[in-house]
Design a protein around this motif. Structure first.
Motif, PDB file in Angstrom:
ATOM      1  N   THR A   1       2.603  -3.316 -12.386  1.00 14.01           N
ATOM      2  CA  THR A   1       1.885  -2.441 -13.313  1.00 14.01           C
ATOM      3  C   THR A   1       1.239  -1.353 -12.467  1.00 14.01           C
ATOM      4  N   VAL A   2       1.626  -0.111 -12.752  1.00 12.27           N
ATOM      5  CA  VAL A   2       1.161   1.033 -11.979  1.00 12.27           C
ATOM      6  C   VAL A   2       0.440   1.987 -12.925  1.00 12.27           C
ATOM      7  N   GLU A   3      -0.786   2.323 -12.556  1.00 13.29           N
ATOM      8  CA  GLU A   3      -1.595   3.238 -13.361  1.00 13.29           C
ATOM      9  C   GLU A   3      -2.036   4.402 -12.483  1.00 13.29           C
ATOM     10  N   ALA A   4      -2.440   5.480 -13.125  1.00 18.42           N
ATOM     11  CA  ALA A   4      -2.944   6.638 -12.393  1.00 18.42           C
ATOM     12  C   ALA A   4      -4.440   6.471 -12.149  1.00 18.42           C
ATOM     13  N   ASN A   5      -4.885   6.772 -10.924  1.00 18.07           N
ATOM     14  CA  ASN A   5      -6.323   6.753 -10.646  1.00 18.07           C
ATOM     15  C   ASN A   5      -6.947   8.074 -11.088  1.00 18.07           C
ATOM     16  N   GLU A   6      -8.221   8.257 -10.771  1.00 23.80           N
ATOM     17  CA  GLU A   6      -8.928   9.458 -11.239  1.00 23.80           C
ATOM     18  C   GLU A   6      -8.336  10.742 -10.658  1.00 23.80           C
ATOM     19  N   LEU A   7      -7.588  10.644  -9.563  1.00 25.73           N
ATOM     20  CA  LEU A   7      -6.941  11.817  -8.966  1.00 25.73           C
ATOM     21  C   LEU A   7      -5.494  11.969  -9.434  1.00 25.73           C
ATOM     22  N   GLY A   8      -5.066  11.067 -10.318  1.00 26.16           N
ATOM     23  CA  GLY A   8      -3.698  11.119 -10.814  1.00 26.16           C
ATOM     24  C   GLY A   8      -2.692  10.439  -9.908  1.00 26.16           C
ATOM     25  N   LYS A   9      -3.171   9.798  -8.841  1.00 25.97           N
ATOM     26  CA  LYS A   9      -2.261   9.118  -7.924  1.00 25.97           C
ATOM     27  C   LYS A   9      -1.895   7.745  -8.469  1.00 25.97           C
ATOM     28  N   PRO A  10      -0.648   7.316  -8.249  1.00 26.44           N
ATOM     29  CA  PRO A  10      -0.240   5.990  -8.727  1.00 26.44           C
ATOM     30  C   PRO A  10      -0.932   4.876  -7.941  1.00 26.44           C
ATOM     31  N   VAL A  11      -1.456   3.893  -8.669  1.00 28.52           N
ATOM     32  CA  VAL A  11      -2.151   2.755  -8.067  1.00 28.52           C
ATOM     33  C   VAL A  11      -1.549   1.477  -8.639  1.00 28.52           C
TER      34      VAL A  11
ATOM     35  N   TYR B   1       5.936   7.991  -2.150  1.00 25.41           N
ATOM     36  CA  TYR B   1       4.725   7.454  -2.771  1.00 25.41           C
ATOM     37  C   TYR B   1       3.980   8.510  -3.576  1.00 25.41           C
ATOM     38  N   ARG B   2       4.469   9.734  -3.613  1.00 26.06           N
ATOM     39  CA  ARG B   2       3.779  10.800  -4.348  1.00 26.06           C
ATOM     40  C   ARG B   2       3.825  10.519  -5.846  1.00 26.06           C
ATOM     41  N   LYS B   3       2.852  11.072  -6.559  1.00 28.71           N
ATOM     42  CA  LYS B   3       2.763  10.790  -8.001  1.00 28.71           C
ATOM     43  C   LYS B   3       3.994  11.281  -8.756  1.00 28.71           C
ATOM     44  N   GLU B   4       4.674  12.291  -8.222  1.00 29.82           N
ATOM     45  CA  GLU B   4       5.899  12.778  -8.889  1.00 29.82           C
ATOM     46  C   GLU B   4       7.032  11.764  -8.765  1.00 29.82           C
TER      47      GLU B   4
ATOM     48  N   GLY C   1       3.353   2.730 -15.474  1.00 28.32           N
ATOM     49  CA  GLY C   1       3.762   1.756 -16.482  1.00 28.32           C
ATOM     50  C   GLY C   1       4.032   0.402 -15.847  1.00 28.32           C
ATOM     51  N   THR C   2       4.723  -0.456 -16.600  1.00 25.89           N
ATOM     52  CA  THR C   2       5.059  -1.800 -16.145  1.00 25.89           C
ATOM     53  C   THR C   2       6.571  -1.892 -16.047  1.00 25.89           C
ATOM     54  N   TYR C   3       7.045  -2.304 -14.874  1.00 29.91           N
ATOM     55  CA  TYR C   3       8.488  -2.351 -14.659  1.00 29.91           C
ATOM     56  C   TYR C   3       8.831  -3.308 -13.513  1.00 29.91           C
ATOM     57  N   ALA C   4      10.110  -3.695 -13.475  1.00 32.19           N
ATOM     58  CA  ALA C   4      10.606  -4.610 -12.448  1.00 32.19           C
ATOM     59  C   ALA C   4      10.834  -3.856 -11.146  1.00 32.19           C
ATOM     60  N   ALA C   5      10.591  -4.563 -10.029  1.00 32.61           N
ATOM     61  CA  ALA C   5      10.833  -3.991  -8.705  1.00 32.61           C
ATOM     62  C   ALA C   5      11.114  -5.122  -7.729  1.00 32.61           C
TER      63      ALA C   5
END
Length: 114
Positions: free
Chosen positions: A95-105, A23-26, A31-35
């Motif tokens: 759809t996954v975006e980075a929060n203010e800490l750069g973590k994926p949300v 679950y780490r940001k790395e 973006g938007t993708y299938a899962a």
């Protein structure tokens, strides 16, 4: 309707191996993708649903969390989707975006039509 979210237990953890879903940001692409939704577990606090996905294109495994928000009448929403009732194995568009800490949300989720 009964939730499909599984209760966390040591036996279940061994069987499903959530540790194999980073679950780490790395590790989680933005973006938007299938899962494909493999399974979901309640967090130990019970306030968060941890969702475990496999990306069909790369077979990469990732984990994203959905939080209960008071503004949503206490529902666990990703976009318009109430995640507690999703069947395992369903194909979704995340759809996954980075929060203010750069973590994926996880900001949105749509059920993909076949």
């Amino acid at each position: 309707m009964e939730t499909t979210v599984l209760e966390f237990s040591p036996d279940l953890e061994v069987e499903l191996e959530p540790k194999n879903y980073p679950y780490r940001k790395e590790d989680v692409p933005l973006g938007t993708y299938a899962a494909k939704l493999d399974f979901m577990l309640w967090s130990k606090s019970g306030l968060t649903i941890n969702c475990f996905f496999t990306l069909p294109d790369s077979h990469k495994k990732i984990s994203l969390s959905v939080y209960r928000k008071a503004a949503n009448q206490g529902r666990y929403l990703a976009g318009e989707i109430e995640v507690r009732y999703l069947p395992f194995g369903i194909l979704l568009e995340l759809t996954v975006e980075a929060n203010e800490l750069g973590k994926p949300v996880l900001t949105d989720m749509v059920i993909k039509k076949h």
